[in-house]
Design an enzyme around this catalytic site. Structure first.
Site, PDB file in Angstrom:
ATOM      1  N   VAL A  98       0.831  -1.210   0.000  1.00 17.64           N
ATOM      2  CA  VAL A  98       0.000   0.000   0.000  1.00 17.64           C
ATOM      3  C   VAL A  98       0.867   1.263   0.000  1.00 17.64           C
ATOM      4  CG1 VAL A  98      -1.908  -1.186   1.177  1.00 17.64           C
ATOM      5  CG2 VAL A  98      -0.193  -0.005   2.555  1.00 17.64           C
ATOM      6  N   ASP A  99       2.202   1.086  -0.073  1.00 13.95           N
ATOM      7  CA  ASP A  99       3.112   2.215   0.111  1.00 13.95           C
ATOM      8  C   ASP A  99       3.304   3.095  -1.120  1.00 13.95           C
ATOM      9  OD1 ASP A  99       4.894   0.699  -1.530  1.00 13.95           O
ATOM     10  OD2 ASP A  99       5.747  -0.288   0.233  1.00 13.95           O
ATOM     11  N   HIS A 114      -4.630  -4.267  -2.133  1.00 13.47           N
ATOM     12  CA  HIS A 114      -4.976  -4.032  -0.727  1.00 13.47           C
ATOM     13  C   HIS A 114      -5.134  -2.549  -0.404  1.00 13.47           C
ATOM     14  CE1 HIS A 114      -3.311  -8.268   0.522  1.00 13.47           C
ATOM     15  NE2 HIS A 114      -4.440  -8.319  -0.169  1.00 13.47           N
ATOM     16  N   CYS A 122     -14.526   7.862   3.390  1.00 12.41           N
ATOM     17  CA  CYS A 122     -15.485   7.960   4.479  1.00 12.41           C
ATOM     18  C   CYS A 122     -15.822   6.542   4.945  1.00 12.41           C
ATOM     19  CB  CYS A 122     -16.732   8.691   4.005  1.00 12.41           C
ATOM     20  SG  CYS A 122     -17.917   8.896   5.348  1.00 12.41           S
ATOM     21  N   CYS A 127     -22.270   7.177   2.437  1.00 13.31           N
ATOM     22  CA  CYS A 127     -21.768   8.504   2.032  1.00 13.31           C
ATOM     23  C   CYS A 127     -21.349   8.451   0.559  1.00 13.31           C
ATOM     24  CB  CYS A 127     -20.587   8.899   2.901  1.00 13.31           C
ATOM     25  SG  CYS A 127     -19.902  10.507   2.484  1.00 13.31           S
ATOM     26  N   CYS A 149     -20.442  14.135   5.373  1.00 12.48           N
ATOM     27  CA  CYS A 149     -21.494  13.567   6.241  1.00 12.48           C
ATOM     28  C   CYS A 149     -21.122  13.556   7.715  1.00 12.48           C
ATOM     29  CB  CYS A 149     -21.861  12.154   5.769  1.00 12.48           C
ATOM     30  SG  CYS A 149     -20.636  10.928   6.236  1.00 12.48           S
ATOM     31  N   GLY A 192       8.642 -11.431  -2.789  1.00  9.73           N
ATOM     32  CA  GLY A 192       8.597 -10.796  -1.470  1.00  9.73           C
ATOM     33  C   GLY A 192       7.278 -10.919  -0.752  1.00  9.73           C
ATOM     34  N   SER A 194       4.702 -13.588   1.740  1.00  8.54           N
ATOM     35  CA  SER A 194       4.682 -14.781   2.593  1.00  8.54           C
ATOM     36  C   SER A 194       3.759 -15.869   2.069  1.00  8.54           C
ATOM     37  CB  SER A 194       4.250 -14.390   4.009  1.00  8.54           C
ATOM     38  OG  SER A 194       3.009 -13.720   3.953  1.00  8.54           O
TER      39      SER A 194
HETATM   40  C1  BJW Z   1      11.809 -10.662   1.179  1.00  8.16           C
HETATM   41  C2  BJW Z   1      12.648  -9.625   1.469  1.00  8.16           C
HETATM   42  C3  BJW Z   1      13.436  -9.185   0.430  1.00  8.16           C
HETATM   43  C4  BJW Z   1      11.607 -10.016   3.238  1.00  8.16           C
HETATM   44  N1  BJW Z   1      13.332  -9.768  -0.772  1.00  8.16           N
HETATM   45  N2  BJW Z   1      11.732 -11.243  -0.007  1.00  8.16           N
HETATM   46  C5  BJW Z   1      -8.848 -18.574   2.005  1.00  8.16           C
HETATM   47  C6  BJW Z   1      -8.329 -19.406   2.970  1.00  8.16           C
HETATM   48  C7  BJW Z   1      -8.179 -18.964   4.284  1.00  8.16           C
HETATM   49  C8  BJW Z   1      -8.537 -17.686   4.657  1.00  8.16           C
HETATM   50  C9  BJW Z   1      -9.032 -16.840   3.696  1.00  8.16           C
HETATM   51  C10 BJW Z   1      -9.196 -17.294   2.393  1.00  8.16           C
HETATM   52  N3  BJW Z   1      -9.697 -16.275   1.669  1.00  8.16           N
HETATM   53  C11 BJW Z   1      -9.824 -15.195   2.473  1.00  8.16           C
HETATM   54  C12 BJW Z   1      -9.436 -15.507   3.718  1.00  8.16           C
HETATM   55  C13 BJW Z   1      -9.396 -14.594   4.902  1.00  8.16           C
HETATM   56  C14 BJW Z   1      -8.252 -13.623   4.872  1.00  8.16           C
HETATM   57  C15 BJW Z   1      -6.949 -14.390   4.884  1.00  8.16           C
HETATM   58  O1  BJW Z   1      -6.242 -14.498   3.900  1.00  8.16           O
HETATM   59  N4  BJW Z   1      -6.552 -14.892   6.015  1.00  8.16           N
HETATM   60  C16 BJW Z   1      -5.278 -15.612   6.114  1.00  8.16           C
HETATM   61  C17 BJW Z   1      -4.502 -15.085   7.299  1.00  8.16           C
HETATM   62  C18 BJW Z   1      -5.516 -17.089   6.123  1.00  8.16           C
HETATM   63  N5  BJW Z   1      -8.336 -12.737   3.709  1.00  8.16           N
HETATM   64  C19 BJW Z   1      -9.093 -11.674   3.722  1.00  8.16           C
HETATM   65  O2  BJW Z   1      -9.746 -11.364   4.692  1.00  8.16           O
HETATM   66  C20 BJW Z   1      -9.124 -10.832   2.454  1.00  8.16           C
HETATM   67  N6  BJW Z   1     -10.457 -10.598   2.116  1.00  8.16           N
HETATM   68  C21 BJW Z   1     -11.207 -11.490   1.441  1.00  8.16           C
HETATM   69  O3  BJW Z   1     -10.729 -12.463   0.885  1.00  8.16           O
HETATM   70  O4  BJW Z   1     -12.550 -11.198   1.415  1.00  8.16           O
HETATM   71  C22 BJW Z   1     -13.457 -12.274   1.215  1.00  8.16           C
HETATM   72  C23 BJW Z   1     -13.450 -13.163   2.450  1.00  8.16           C
HETATM   73  C24 BJW Z   1     -13.428 -12.606   3.715  1.00  8.16           C
HETATM   74  C25 BJW Z   1     -13.407 -13.420   4.849  1.00  8.16           C
HETATM   75  C26 BJW Z   1     -13.377 -14.811   4.694  1.00  8.16           C
HETATM   76  C27 BJW Z   1     -13.406 -15.368   3.411  1.00  8.16           C
HETATM   77  C28 BJW Z   1     -13.438 -14.524   2.281  1.00  8.16           C
HETATM   78  C29 BJW Z   1      -8.491  -9.469   2.726  1.00  8.16           C
HETATM   79  C30 BJW Z   1      -7.038  -9.530   2.944  1.00  8.16           C
HETATM   80  C31 BJW Z   1      -6.498  -8.124   3.215  1.00  8.16           C
HETATM   81  C32 BJW Z   1      -5.091  -8.163   3.696  1.00  8.16           C
HETATM   82  N7  BJW Z   1      -4.738  -6.911   4.215  1.00  8.16           N
HETATM   83  C33 BJW Z   1      -3.416  -6.742   4.786  1.00  8.16           C
HETATM   84  C34 BJW Z   1      -3.311  -5.628   5.772  1.00  8.16           C
HETATM   85  C35 BJW Z   1      -3.808  -4.405   5.654  1.00  8.16           C
HETATM   86  C36 BJW Z   1      -3.175  -3.638   6.773  1.00  8.16           C
HETATM   87  C37 BJW Z   1      -2.186  -2.658   6.289  1.00  8.16           C
HETATM   88  O5  BJW Z   1      -1.439  -2.771   5.318  1.00  8.16           O
HETATM   89  O6  BJW Z   1      -2.170  -1.736   7.008  1.00  8.16           O
HETATM   90  O7  BJW Z   1      -2.461  -6.586   3.759  1.00  8.16           O
HETATM   91  S1  BJW Z   1      -2.810  -8.118   5.710  1.00  8.16           S
HETATM   92  C38 BJW Z   1      -1.138  -7.897   5.325  1.00  8.16           C
HETATM   93  O8  BJW Z   1      -0.720  -9.118   4.692  1.00  8.16           O
HETATM   94  C39 BJW Z   1      -1.110  -6.785   4.253  1.00  8.16           C
HETATM   95  C40 BJW Z   1      -0.233  -7.421   3.196  1.00  8.16           C
HETATM   96  O9  BJW Z   1      -0.494  -6.829   1.949  1.00  8.16           O
HETATM   97  C41 BJW Z   1      -0.577  -8.884   3.288  1.00  8.16           C
HETATM   98  C42 BJW Z   1       0.427  -9.800   2.703  1.00  8.16           C
HETATM   99  O10 BJW Z   1       1.628  -9.699   3.411  1.00  8.16           O
HETATM  100  P1  BJW Z   1       2.978  -9.921   2.622  1.00  8.16           P
HETATM  101  O11 BJW Z   1       3.133  -8.892   1.593  1.00  8.16           O
HETATM  102  O12 BJW Z   1       3.055 -11.315   2.179  1.00  8.16           O
HETATM  103  O13 BJW Z   1       4.058  -9.558   3.750  1.00  8.16           O
HETATM  104  P2  BJW Z   1       4.702 -10.452   4.890  1.00  8.16           P
HETATM  105  O14 BJW Z   1       5.408  -9.546   5.829  1.00  8.16           O
HETATM  106  O15 BJW Z   1       3.714 -11.368   5.476  1.00  8.16           O
HETATM  107  O16 BJW Z   1       5.805 -11.352   4.144  1.00  8.16           O
HETATM  108  C43 BJW Z   1       6.946 -10.760   3.541  1.00  8.16           C
HETATM  109  C44 BJW Z   1       7.725 -11.856   2.826  1.00  8.16           C
HETATM  110  O17 BJW Z   1       8.800 -11.246   2.131  1.00  8.16           O
HETATM  111  C45 BJW Z   1       8.330 -12.914   3.773  1.00  8.16           C
HETATM  112  O18 BJW Z   1       8.163 -14.193   3.182  1.00  8.16           O
HETATM  113  C46 BJW Z   1       9.817 -12.541   3.814  1.00  8.16           C
HETATM  114  O19 BJW Z   1      10.679 -13.658   3.972  1.00  8.16           O
HETATM  115  C47 BJW Z   1      10.011 -11.941   2.442  1.00  8.16           C
HETATM  116  N8  BJW Z   1      11.058 -10.942   2.369  1.00  8.16           N
HETATM  117  N9  BJW Z   1      12.455  -9.271   2.814  1.00  8.16           N
HETATM  118  C48 BJW Z   1      12.446 -10.812  -0.921  1.00  8.16           C
HETATM  119  N10 BJW Z   1      14.310  -8.165   0.622  1.00  8.16           N
END
Ligand code: BJW
Length: 247
Positions: A98-99, A114, A122, A127, A149, A192, A194
């Site tokens: 999101v950056d 994301h 809002c 709204c 609102c 990059g 998880s």
């Molecule tokens: C390097 C490195 C370098 C380090 N070079 N590599 C199916 C199954 C199970 C659950 C669900 C499913 N479908 C939906 C869900 C529920 C949920 C979910 O996924 N839960 C899981 C925990 C299981 N998903 C949702 O709720 C999503 N909504 C949705 O699907 O709606 C319908 C629905 C809802 C409810 C139930 C079912 C369906 C929405 C997901 C929104 C995610 N939002 C966030 C946060 C917002 C907060 C914010 O930013 O302020 O987004 S969560 C957080 O994780 C953020 C990130 O974008 C996201 C992914 O993280 P990312 O990018 O992978 O980062 P890291 O830190 O986790 O990993 C970094 C990696 O990089 C590591 O591996 C390091 O080793 C590596 N690394 N340095 C290369 N230099």
């Protein structure tokens, strides 16, 4: 190191996560151990967390706005810009970040799955005010209100349990469909991330089911690493600039 051929037959769908911004100095979620001020980020950054303590949520996002404004794109972001220039409409970048660093680097065909840290909206679903650019770092203890609102403003971010924008998902899916229909070679590359958060973590399976080729570039084996055909382990800022062979 393996190389990824990017020729006139290639359609490239890239998915990036927090690891791609790590070398710019933006903390990853895993890097923070999933905690902020000792609270799980999944609690703070959630509809429930916002309802319970909107001041805390705005403190979290204001702090991140201040941090992200001070950082610059790294060679990983720049490599993706070069690939896009080479492939044109046969390139699409889906980012969970999101950056805003991809756009600042020069990427144009970007889907911010994301949301965006520098956009607010809002919190009242009725709204009519659309999401708007907002770089304000709000003072601790304050919560901005909607000019139209009066309800609370919130960051334009997809929190856990919230739906992603269906238009964003359609754009990603349409890209893959178009690639397959054209008879081209569809390549999916995740970097990059998880592989723990859905629906992004499921993209690799969808691409494989459609007959595409799959690549992972990550510091360690992500949760869904076994789903990828190619895994290049390392930092994205070091691997990506060397990985693509532009033909
Ligand atoms: C390097 C490195 C370098 C380090 N070079 N590599 C199916 C199954 C199970 C659950 C669900 C499913 N479908 C939906 C869900 C529920 C949920 C979910 O996924 N839960 C899981 C925990 C299981 N998903 C949702 O709720 C999503 N909504 C949705 O699907 O709606 C319908 C629905 C809802 C409810 C139930 C079912 C369906 C929405 C997901 C929104 C995610 N939002 C966030 C946060 C917002 C907060 C914010 O930013 O302020 O987004 S969560 C957080 O994780 C953020 C990130 O974008 C996201 C992914 O993280 P990312 O990018 O992978 O980062 P890291 O830190 O986790 O990993 C970094 C990696 O990089 C590591 O591996 C390091 O080793 C590596 N690394 N340095 C290369 N230099």
């Amino acid at each position: 190191m393996e190389t990824l051929l990017l020729d006139s037959n290639t359609w490239l769908l890239v998915l990036t996560g927090a690891g791609v911004s790590a070398e710019s100095g933006v903390p990853t979620f895993r890097g923070m151990n999933g905690l902020w001020e000792d609270q799980p980020v999944t609690e703070v950054a959630s509809p429930r967390g916002f309802a319970k303590d909107p001041m805390r949520v705005w403190r979290f996002y204001s702090q991140r706005r201040a941090g992200a404004a001070d950082v610059s794109p790294n060679p990983g972001h720049e490599a993706l810009v070069a690939w896009e220039r080479h492939l044109g409409d046969r390139f699409l970048l889906a980012t969970q970040n999101v950056d805003g660093l991809h756009r600042r680097a020069g990427s144009q065909r970007v889907v911010e799955m994301h949301g965006n840290l520098f956009t607010s909206r809002c919190s009242n679903p009725d709204c009519t005010r659309p999401p708007f650019p907002d770089t304000t770092v709000y003072a601790s203890g304050t919560v901005p209100g909607c000019k139209e609102c009066g309800a609370l403003l919130r960051p334009h971010i997809v929190w856990f349990g919230e739906q992603l924008d269906p238009d964003d998902l359609t754009r990603i899916e349409s890209f893959a469909v178009k690639a397959m229909r054209s008879g081209g070679r569809l390549v999916f590359l995740a970097a990059g991330t998880s592989g723990a958060v859905y629906p992004a973590a499921g993209m690799v399976d969808n691409v494989r089911a459609a007959g595409g080729e799959t690549w992972l570039v990550n510091l360690d084996a992500s949760e869904n690493a076994s789903s990828f055909e190619h895994f290049v382990q390392g930092k994205s800022g070091e691997v990506l600039p060397k990985l693509g062979r532009l033909v």
